[in-house]
Design an enzyme around this catalytic site. Structure first.
Site, PDB file in Angstrom:
ATOM      1  N   HIS A 267      -8.062   1.005   1.570  1.00  0.00           N
ATOM      2  CA  HIS A 267      -7.790   0.372   2.812  1.00  0.00           C
ATOM      3  C   HIS A 267      -8.561   1.619   3.678  1.00  0.00           C
ATOM      4  O   HIS A 267      -7.981   2.143   4.683  1.00  0.00           O
ATOM      5  CB  HIS A 267      -6.388   0.413   3.354  1.00  0.00           C
ATOM      6  CG  HIS A 267      -6.262  -0.743   4.493  1.00  0.00           C
ATOM      7  ND1 HIS A 267      -5.082  -1.378   4.805  1.00  0.00           N
ATOM      8  CD2 HIS A 267      -7.229  -0.713   5.541  1.00  0.00           C
ATOM      9  CE1 HIS A 267      -5.269  -1.893   5.957  1.00  0.00           C
ATOM     10  NE2 HIS A 267      -6.534  -1.901   6.296  1.00  0.00           N
TER      11      HIS A 267
ATOM     12  N   GLU B 161       0.985  -1.100  -0.235  1.00  0.00           N
ATOM     13  CA  GLU B 161       0.167   0.139   0.053  1.00  0.00           C
ATOM     14  C   GLU B 161       1.065   1.169  -0.051  1.00  0.00           C
ATOM     15  O   GLU B 161       1.832   1.314   0.661  1.00  0.00           O
ATOM     16  CB  GLU B 161      -0.855   0.094   1.176  1.00  0.00           C
ATOM     17  CG  GLU B 161      -1.930  -0.993   1.347  1.00  0.00           C
ATOM     18  CD  GLU B 161      -2.962  -1.199   2.450  1.00  0.00           C
ATOM     19  OE1 GLU B 161      -2.916  -0.489   3.493  1.00  0.00           O
ATOM     20  OE2 GLU B 161      -3.526  -1.932   2.255  1.00  0.00           O
TER      21      GLU B 161
END
Length: 181
Positions: A174, A155
């Site tokens: 997320h 990420e």
């Protein structure tokens, strides 16, 4: 995610934006009714999810969690099964366990191969629980119907990530649970 996946929301959004209105009946959806939800990790979030889907008329809610007793599962209306059985019989698989040494790559090629071709995988827990290379292969080869991911091995997700080009996966940054409240 379950409703968006089962109703082909991404594809329907795309054909609408592209003016391909006449294609809408080629992308029918499926009801949640009479489908089986498999929950991996029956802690607070997994238990809450089991209660949230009760109004959809799902056939069965099952779970795999080595730390949950039969009594605890029964109290939230869930039947405990092995991970192998969950992967084989679930129409939707929701991952809700922590990432640790025991759960890293918990869902890899072998587990994905157990899934029905009409089944969907949803990960809102942590990246690393699902082996993304194995998932990409399963999605590209359409061995499973689709996936929705709110967490990723790396990420932020790079713009050229192979999943970005797939119509059978929903990606979120997320942050799917974040709200103004």
């Amino acid at each position: 995610f379950m409703l968006a996946l089962s109703h082909n929301l991404l594809i329907k959004d795309r054909i609408t934006r592209e003016g391909r209105w006449d294609e809408r009946s080629a992308h029918m959806g499926s009801e949640l009714r009479d489908r089986t939800l498999g929950i991996i990790g029956l802690g607070g979030i997994g238990s809450s999810l089991a209660g949230m889907v009760s109004g959809f008329g799902m056939a069965d809610v099952i779970a795999s969690d080595p730390f949950t007793s039969e009594e605890q599962a029964k109290a939230v209306g869930v039947r405990l099964v092995s991970l192998e059985e969950l992967m084989e019989i679930s129409d939707f698989i929701s991952i809700n366990c922590p990432l640790n040494d025991d759960t890293r790559d918990l869902i890899g090629a072998e587990e994905l191969a157990r899934m029905q071709p009409t089944a969907y995988l949803i990960n809102t827990a942590r990246g690393g629980i699902v082996n993304e290379a194995a998932l990409i292969d399963a999605l590209q080869e359409q061995r499973i119907a689709g996936a929705a991911l709110d967490c990723h091995e790396s990420e932020p997700v790079p713009a050229d990530h192979p999943m970005s080009a797939l119509d059978n996966v929903i990606l979120a940054p997320h942050a799917i649970a974040w709200t103004n409240e």
